[in-house]
Design a protein around this motif. Structure first.
Motif, PDB file in Angstrom:
ATOM      1  N   ILE A  37       0.816  -1.216   0.000  1.00 34.48           N
ATOM      2  CA  ILE A  37       0.000   0.000   0.000  1.00 34.48           C
ATOM      3  C   ILE A  37       0.850   1.266   0.000  1.00 34.48           C
ATOM      4  CG2 ILE A  37      -2.036  -1.046   1.055  1.00 34.48           C
ATOM      5  CD1 ILE A  37      -1.098   0.169   3.729  1.00 34.48           C
ATOM      6  N   ASP A  38       2.127   1.148   0.389  1.00 31.24           N
ATOM      7  CA  ASP A  38       3.006   2.305   0.322  1.00 31.24           C
ATOM      8  C   ASP A  38       3.947   2.216  -0.882  1.00 31.24           C
ATOM      9  OD1 ASP A  38       4.092   0.136   1.556  1.00 31.24           O
ATOM     10  OD2 ASP A  38       4.954   1.229   3.253  1.00 31.24           O
ATOM     11  N   PHE A  39       3.530   1.446  -1.889  1.00 31.03           N
ATOM     12  CA  PHE A  39       4.157   1.399  -3.215  1.00 31.03           C
ATOM     13  C   PHE A  39       5.550   0.773  -3.232  1.00 31.03           C
ATOM     14  CE2 PHE A  39       1.431   5.375  -4.154  1.00 31.03           C
ATOM     15  CZ  PHE A  39       0.313   4.585  -4.379  1.00 31.03           C
ATOM     16  N   GLU A  40       5.846  -0.085  -2.274  1.00 34.72           N
ATOM     17  CA  GLU A  40       7.064  -0.880  -2.395  1.00 34.72           C
ATOM     18  C   GLU A  40       6.752  -2.086  -3.282  1.00 34.72           C
ATOM     19  OE1 GLU A  40       8.843  -1.870   1.311  1.00 34.72           O
ATOM     20  OE2 GLU A  40       9.612   0.156   1.596  1.00 34.72           O
ATOM     21  N   ILE A  41       7.694  -2.428  -4.170  1.00 37.82           N
ATOM     22  CA  ILE A  41       7.456  -3.489  -5.143  1.00 37.82           C
ATOM     23  C   ILE A  41       8.438  -4.638  -4.920  1.00 37.82           C
ATOM     24  CG2 ILE A  41       7.431  -4.067  -7.603  1.00 37.82           C
ATOM     25  CD1 ILE A  41       6.672  -1.178  -8.194  1.00 37.82           C
ATOM     26  N   TYR A  42       7.897  -5.851  -4.866  1.00 38.59           N
ATOM     27  CA  TYR A  42       8.703  -7.056  -4.677  1.00 38.59           C
ATOM     28  C   TYR A  42       8.423  -8.030  -5.823  1.00 38.59           C
ATOM     29  CZ  TYR A  42       9.213  -5.309   0.111  1.00 38.59           C
ATOM     30  OH  TYR A  42       9.476  -4.529   1.206  1.00 38.59           O
ATOM     31  N   LYS A  43       9.490  -8.561  -6.411  1.00 37.85           N
ATOM     32  CA  LYS A  43       9.363  -9.582  -7.454  1.00 37.85           C
ATOM     33  C   LYS A  43       9.753 -10.927  -6.838  1.00 37.85           C
ATOM     34  CE  LYS A  43      12.224  -7.702 -10.381  1.00 37.85           C
ATOM     35  NZ  LYS A  43      13.011  -7.533 -11.624  1.00 37.85           N
ATOM     36  N   VAL A  44       8.794 -11.823  -6.704  1.00 37.31           N
ATOM     37  CA  VAL A  44       9.063 -13.086  -6.023  1.00 37.31           C
ATOM     38  C   VAL A  44       8.827 -14.272  -6.959  1.00 37.31           C
ATOM     39  CG1 VAL A  44       8.418 -12.054  -3.821  1.00 37.31           C
ATOM     40  CG2 VAL A  44       6.737 -13.409  -5.062  1.00 37.31           C
ATOM     41  N   THR A  45       9.622 -15.310  -6.768  1.00 41.08           N
ATOM     42  CA  THR A  45       9.519 -16.521  -7.577  1.00 41.08           C
ATOM     43  C   THR A  45       9.564 -17.757  -6.679  1.00 41.08           C
ATOM     44  OG1 THR A  45      11.921 -16.554  -7.885  1.00 41.08           O
ATOM     45  CG2 THR A  45      10.619 -15.477  -9.608  1.00 41.08           C
ATOM     46  N   PHE A  46       9.215 -18.882  -7.272  1.00 45.02           N
ATOM     47  CA  PHE A  46       9.232 -20.167  -6.570  1.00 45.02           C
ATOM     48  C   PHE A  46      10.052 -21.130  -7.418  1.00 45.02           C
ATOM     49  CE2 PHE A  46       5.675 -17.836  -5.032  1.00 45.02           C
ATOM     50  CZ  PHE A  46       5.498 -18.225  -3.713  1.00 45.02           C
ATOM     51  N   LYS A  47      11.222 -21.513  -6.923  1.00 41.68           N
ATOM     52  CA  LYS A  47      12.175 -22.301  -7.682  1.00 41.68           C
ATOM     53  C   LYS A  47      12.042 -23.798  -7.386  1.00 41.68           C
ATOM     54  CE  LYS A  47      14.302 -18.610  -9.331  1.00 41.68           C
ATOM     55  NZ  LYS A  47      14.232 -18.243 -10.764  1.00 41.68           N
ATOM     56  N   LYS A  48      12.237 -24.574  -8.420  1.00 40.86           N
ATOM     57  CA  LYS A  48      12.172 -26.032  -8.315  1.00 40.86           C
ATOM     58  C   LYS A  48      13.131 -26.567  -7.247  1.00 40.86           C
ATOM     59  CE  LYS A  48      12.976 -30.019 -11.377  1.00 40.86           C
ATOM     60  NZ  LYS A  48      13.204 -30.416 -12.795  1.00 40.86           N
ATOM     61  N   LYS A  49      14.349 -26.035  -7.232  1.00 39.02           N
ATOM     62  CA  LYS A  49      15.369 -26.548  -6.309  1.00 39.02           C
ATOM     63  C   LYS A  49      15.110 -26.163  -4.857  1.00 39.02           C
ATOM     64  CE  LYS A  49      19.305 -27.216  -9.399  1.00 39.02           C
ATOM     65  NZ  LYS A  49      20.735 -26.936  -9.627  1.00 39.02           N
ATOM     66  N   GLU A  50      14.206 -25.208  -4.625  1.00 38.27           N
ATOM     67  CA  GLU A  50      13.919 -24.802  -3.252  1.00 38.27           C
ATOM     68  C   GLU A  50      12.782 -25.611  -2.630  1.00 38.27           C
ATOM     69  OE1 GLU A  50      15.941 -22.892  -1.800  1.00 38.27           O
ATOM     70  OE2 GLU A  50      16.993 -22.164  -3.567  1.00 38.27           O
ATOM     71  N   PHE A  51      12.090 -26.405  -3.450  1.00 31.15           N
ATOM     72  CA  PHE A  51      10.935 -27.143  -2.935  1.00 31.15           C
ATOM     73  C   PHE A  51      11.331 -28.079  -1.788  1.00 31.15           C
ATOM     74  CE2 PHE A  51       7.999 -30.781  -2.974  1.00 31.15           C
ATOM     75  CZ  PHE A  51       6.786 -30.119  -2.780  1.00 31.15           C
ATOM     76  N   LEU A  52      12.431 -28.788  -1.952  1.00 36.76           N
ATOM     77  CA  LEU A  52      12.890 -29.700  -0.900  1.00 36.76           C
ATOM     78  C   LEU A  52      13.117 -28.955   0.406  1.00 36.76           C
ATOM     79  CD1 LEU A  52      13.941 -32.346   0.269  1.00 36.76           C
ATOM     80  CD2 LEU A  52      16.152 -31.877  -0.834  1.00 36.76           C
ATOM     81  N   HIS A  53      13.800 -27.832   0.340  1.00 43.80           N
ATOM     82  CA  HIS A  53      14.089 -27.060   1.554  1.00 43.80           C
ATOM     83  C   HIS A  53      12.800 -26.606   2.235  1.00 43.80           C
ATOM     84  CE1 HIS A  53      16.587 -24.654   4.225  1.00 43.80           C
ATOM     85  NE2 HIS A  53      15.750 -23.653   4.045  1.00 43.80           N
ATOM     86  N   LEU A  54      11.798 -26.258   1.439  1.00 46.76           N
ATOM     87  CA  LEU A  54      10.535 -25.801   2.004  1.00 46.76           C
ATOM     88  C   LEU A  54       9.809 -26.918   2.760  1.00 46.76           C
ATOM     89  CD1 LEU A  54       9.228 -23.613  -0.963  1.00 46.76           C
ATOM     90  CD2 LEU A  54      10.184 -22.795   1.192  1.00 46.76           C
ATOM     91  N   THR A  55      10.012 -28.173   2.346  1.00 46.78           N
ATOM     92  CA  THR A  55       9.370 -29.294   3.044  1.00 46.78           C
ATOM     93  C   THR A  55      10.028 -29.587   4.384  1.00 46.78           C
ATOM     94  OG1 THR A  55      10.763 -31.074   2.126  1.00 46.78           O
ATOM     95  CG2 THR A  55       8.847 -30.372   0.813  1.00 46.78           C
ATOM     96  N   GLY A  56      11.305 -29.235   4.520  1.00 44.93           N
ATOM     97  CA  GLY A  56      12.037 -29.511   5.750  1.00 44.93           C
ATOM     98  C   GLY A  56      12.600 -30.917   5.850  1.00 44.93           C
ATOM     99  N   LEU A  57      12.310 -31.762   4.872  1.00 48.01           N
ATOM    100  CA  LEU A  57      12.734 -33.161   4.933  1.00 48.01           C
ATOM    101  C   LEU A  57      14.200 -33.339   4.537  1.00 48.01           C
ATOM    102  CD1 LEU A  57       9.606 -34.798   3.273  1.00 48.01           C
ATOM    103  CD2 LEU A  57      10.296 -35.063   5.672  1.00 48.01           C
ATOM    104  N   THR A  58      14.800 -34.397   5.039  1.00 50.86           N
ATOM    105  CA  THR A  58      16.113 -34.854   4.597  1.00 50.86           C
ATOM    106  C   THR A  58      15.893 -36.118   3.779  1.00 50.86           C
ATOM    107  OG1 THR A  58      17.128 -33.990   6.608  1.00 50.86           O
ATOM    108  CG2 THR A  58      18.413 -35.556   5.328  1.00 50.86           C
ATOM    109  N   VAL A  59      16.418 -36.131   2.542  1.00 54.70           N
ATOM    110  CA  VAL A  59      16.163 -37.254   1.630  1.00 54.70           C
ATOM    111  C   VAL A  59      17.473 -37.739   1.013  1.00 54.70           C
ATOM    112  CG1 VAL A  59      13.809 -36.477   1.125  1.00 54.70           C
ATOM    113  CG2 VAL A  59      15.710 -35.681  -0.302  1.00 54.70           C
TER     114      VAL A  59
END
Length: 220
Positions: A37-59
């Protein structure tokens, strides 16, 4: 260290399969332009290689292969290590929330908050440029810098009262830019179009054509 039993592994397996399929359909190969609302702009993405880290699992497979196996429903309980660095409660929470990632972008934008300069209590020396807080689901998604000056989803965690950030901001709009497009051409969420048109340099990120079309629809 936590040693998951076969039942726990099967719960994790089912959750990460569903999570990867949602990730692939709604988040992968897309860039989201988030304007506060105060006009700050963020460009965000979701990367294939980060999916594992997001799950928290060790594989026992690499990041890219892990994602592909989950997406194709071929991930096995045998791919989930017998000893995990996170405890059971943490992994149950993370794997449940992996199916709710889309709610950071698509579902709860009117109540989600951008947290600027986000610091986790468990890693005080590794600040994130920003995070999105989803209070409805009691979770936070932190973003790290990418090589092209954008941001990538990096850490998914339960919301606590111990997070530190410099400021919080309501979201004014979210736009979607496909991988090969120069500008965002799809509207995900808009709180107020007239305010949005006052945002400096918005034409560098978003097609003004779609904003004007949306404004005309509101007048009709």
């Amino acid at each position: 260290m936590y040693k998951p039993n076969e039942r726990d592994k099967e719960i994790f397996r089912q959750r990460i399969i569903k999570g990867a399929q949602l990730f692939d359909k709604y988040l992968l190969h897309k860039e989201f332009i988030i304007i506060t609302i105060d006009f700050e702009i963020y460009k965000v993405t979701f990367k294939k290689k980060e999916f594992l880290h997001l799950t928290g699992l060790t594989v026992n497979v690499g990041e890219s292969l892990f994602y592909d196996l989950c997406k194709s429903s071929k991930i096995s309980k045998n791919n989930i290590n017998n000893f995990q660095r996170h405890n059971k409660n943490t992994l149950m929470t993370k794997t449940a929330n992996i199916n709710k990632l889309i709610k950071f972008i698509y579902a709860d934008a009117s109540t989600n908050l951008i947290l600027k300069d986000f610091i986790m209590s468990s890693a005080p020396n590794r600040p994130f440029p920003c995070a999105i807080e989803n209070s409805k689901e009691n979770m936070v998604l932190a973003f790290a810098k990418t090589n092209n000056l954008g941001l990538k989803a990096k850490s998914l965690r339960k919301k606590t009262n111990n997070e530190i950030y410099t400021s919080s901001h309501l979201i004014l709009a979210i736009f979607l830019k496909e991988e090969n497009d120069a500008l965002a051409n799809s509207i995900v969420y808009i709180k107020n179009t007239r305010n949005l048109l006052e945002c400096p340099n918005i034409n560098e990120y978003v097609s003004i054509k779609i904003l004007n079309q949306f404004l005309e629809l509101q007048k009709a």
